[in-house]
Design a protein around this motif. Sequence first.
Motif, PDB file in Angstrom:
ATOM      1  N   LYS A  16       0.651  -1.525   0.616  1.00 37.73           N
ATOM      2  CA  LYS A  16      -0.063   0.119  -0.200  1.00 37.73           C
ATOM      3  C   LYS A  16       0.830   1.287  -0.124  1.00 37.73           C
ATOM      4  N   ASN A  17       1.794   1.186   0.342  1.00 38.64           N
ATOM      5  CA  ASN A  17       2.835   2.338   0.553  1.00 38.64           C
ATOM      6  C   ASN A  17       4.114   2.473  -0.453  1.00 38.64           C
ATOM      7  N   LEU A  20       6.237   5.292  -1.020  1.00 36.48           N
ATOM      8  CA  LEU A  20       7.512   5.257  -0.065  1.00 36.48           C
ATOM      9  C   LEU A  20       8.528   4.544   0.186  1.00 36.48           C
ATOM     10  N   TYR A  21       7.627   3.009   0.484  1.00 37.91           N
ATOM     11  CA  TYR A  21       8.465   1.851   0.208  1.00 37.91           C
ATOM     12  C   TYR A  21      10.189   1.554  -0.949  1.00 37.91           C
ATOM     13  N   LEU A  82       9.766   7.016   6.046  1.00 38.54           N
ATOM     14  CA  LEU A  82       8.670   6.884   5.599  1.00 38.54           C
ATOM     15  C   LEU A  82       7.975   6.746   7.072  1.00 38.54           C
ATOM     16  N   ASN A  85       5.511   9.570   7.630  1.00 35.13           N
ATOM     17  CA  ASN A  85       4.520   9.218   6.388  1.00 35.13           C
ATOM     18  C   ASN A  85       3.397   7.577   7.273  1.00 35.13           C
ATOM     19  N   ARG A  86       3.573   7.306   7.476  1.00 28.21           N
ATOM     20  CA  ARG A  86       2.663   6.001   8.423  1.00 28.21           C
ATOM     21  C   ARG A  86       2.148   6.393   9.226  1.00 28.21           C
ATOM     22  N   GLU A  89      -1.267   6.042   9.749  1.00 31.43           N
ATOM     23  CA  GLU A  89      -2.170   4.653   9.336  1.00 31.43           C
ATOM     24  C   GLU A  89      -1.645   3.870  11.033  1.00 31.43           C
ATOM     25  N   SER A 588       6.784  13.238   0.923  1.00 31.76           N
ATOM     26  CA  SER A 588       6.388  13.849   2.644  1.00 31.76           C
ATOM     27  C   SER A 588       5.341  14.968   2.458  1.00 31.76           C
ATOM     28  N   TYR A 591       2.556  15.116   0.400  1.00 29.99           N
ATOM     29  CA  TYR A 591       0.955  14.284   1.331  1.00 29.99           C
ATOM     30  C   TYR A 591       0.537  15.427   2.040  1.00 29.99           C
TER      31      TYR A 591
END
Length: 691
Positions: A16-17, A20-21, A82, A85-86, A89, A588, A591
């Motif tokens: 899903k990321n 970013l990953y 990373l 930005n999570r 979540e 970053s 978003y």
Amino acid sequence: MKKGIYRRLALTGIKKNKQLYFPYLLSGTAMVMIFYILAFLAESSMVHNLRGGEAMTTLLICGEALIGVFSVPFLFYTSSSLMRNRKKEFGLYNILGMNKGNILVSLIWENLITYGIVIFTGIFFGVLFSKIAELGLVNIMEEEINYRIYIEWKAFFTALVLYAGIYGLIFLNTARQIRQNNPIELLGSEAAGERPPKSRRALAAAGLALTAGAYAWAVRIENPRDAMVQLMMAAGLAVIGTYLLFVAGSVFLCGWLKRRKRYYYKTAHFVTVSALTYRMKRNGASLASICILAAAILVALVGTAGFYTGVDDIIERHYPYDLGGMIEVDGLNQGETGLRYQAELESVLKDAGAKVSEIAGLYEVGIDAPIEEGVLDLNVDIYKNAPGEGSVKEWNEYLENYVCVRVISLEDYNRLCHTAEELKAGEVFLAGGARAGEAERIRNWDGSEYTVKKAVRQMPELSAFKLYGSYSDMMMDYMVLVVPDMEGFWGGFDASAWSTKNQVLCFWEYGVRLAEEQDRQLVIGDACEAWIQEVSEEENAPECTWYTKAEKWAKLKSLAGGVLFLAFVVSLVFVFAAALIMYYKQISEGYEDQRQFSIMRKIGMTRKEIRRSINSQMLTVFCLPLGMAGLHLAFALPAVYQVLKAAVLDNRPLLIRVSAVSFLLFSAAYGIVYLITTRTYIKIVNREPVQ
């Protein structure tokens, strides 16, 4: 929870990321790959067997350690970008029923999967490219190559353990952040702007003072002996000053632009300044990091590329003949001795079947002497008032006025330089650099004085590879004193009145030009070196030296090629790091700005205006690190020149040309990365945010 759910949740989080990953995995893979390649080369038997292989291996081990150390902050930075930005979540997971322990188990799986991918792909590409790197290194050094591909197991296991430790520390840091925040803080982590530091004027003043101090220090470095150490210390000041300037400068820039009403109250500029204000301190830190990486890349490339491209110039300046040697004599019967040595040398060359085009011989005297009040004084006992052993600073100060002098006859000078200079009784002249013009009179060892007729630049073309005098390694200036007659000038010299005998050294020096290929020159040079060693043993000559130009060129080219290769690899890592810092900064911020730009579109701002606003923001921000890095390079150049001068490369125009080309190439690469990351940012902010 059901068996395997954490693993599936971890895989889902990565998928899903993926935007970013992917760069996070790419950065880890690149670090592992480059670390393995350097470790592989450090263990390579092919590299060990190169001319200068020992020095090359040491450089590679240092490079391996540098990449290992640099991997820690670099991977921590990409990981923190990373996770930042999570956080929203993770906060949502917490609210939906997963406790922090469940989230941490999921993160353990993510970390294990990440580590597995990074190690597997990094080692795979490391093995794949290690042979290419080895071939490239050997090709730079112009040596023979082989094409056997294999895995270096020591390098493999070192990478395995090192990066397992790094990813373990990254997980612990992430776990600490999750435990310290509650779900509401995690959900709202993107919404809060940054407060400016209260003492921004003090920070700006400190940053300006440190940076100016570093610049002043760098441009005033004039002593090649300690240029590298001083450059590192000045660089340390510049790093701190750069961070302070960018952090404080971001705050000042935002305030200054807001006060410019004609600029601020425009669609593009209003959004730009607002975005800068929203994250002013973070902008300063990331842009300072980019600037410092860029400056480090430029200085490293300029220094090493200058050294590599200047190898031929170094060799031609210091080894003018294909073969050359020196034999120390006691100064008595020097004419007979010199002729006997030359006859023996000609016999050795004849036995080796050498095609000789020229043999030049020269009798000379070497001495260290001070220049004070226009007098070059050869009657000074250098050891009489000298500092004690180990007092490097005191010795440097003591030798400030000293120069290395070679005394030769007018006849030999005219023969070697193809000139027709003349001298009257009581006259001499000096050949050399700027300091040769400082001396108006010469005071000889016996107190007699001579008038310096003039100073000329043309030096006799013989073995300048050896600077005479006990402290020639101290990088003293070097000149030739031309006298009417060596016997009249130096005859009758008695060393018993001096503290030590070796203050005045008498030599016969020879230069040979050959009409032979390089391989043959090496064979002939070995025969001459064996002869001069026999002379040293038979006559107990304290100083006998021989060089073969082809061998010196090969060794220096190998060393310069190895240093350039290592600098290229390290610079590649730094370029990659700077690119990822820019990428994560854009992602970053994209978003974070998604919602704001969505609101702007709803109240009437067009996509064209949004693009113009983004370009204004990006140009305002990203031109600063490049310009500052160029300024750092400009002020570092005098120090880099002195470092290269210590490595016997004295060619300032070459260094300036290399600097200009390096900056243009880096600017082109920087521009490409900027365009790619800006395009990604625009794509993100043009999407509708997830509610």
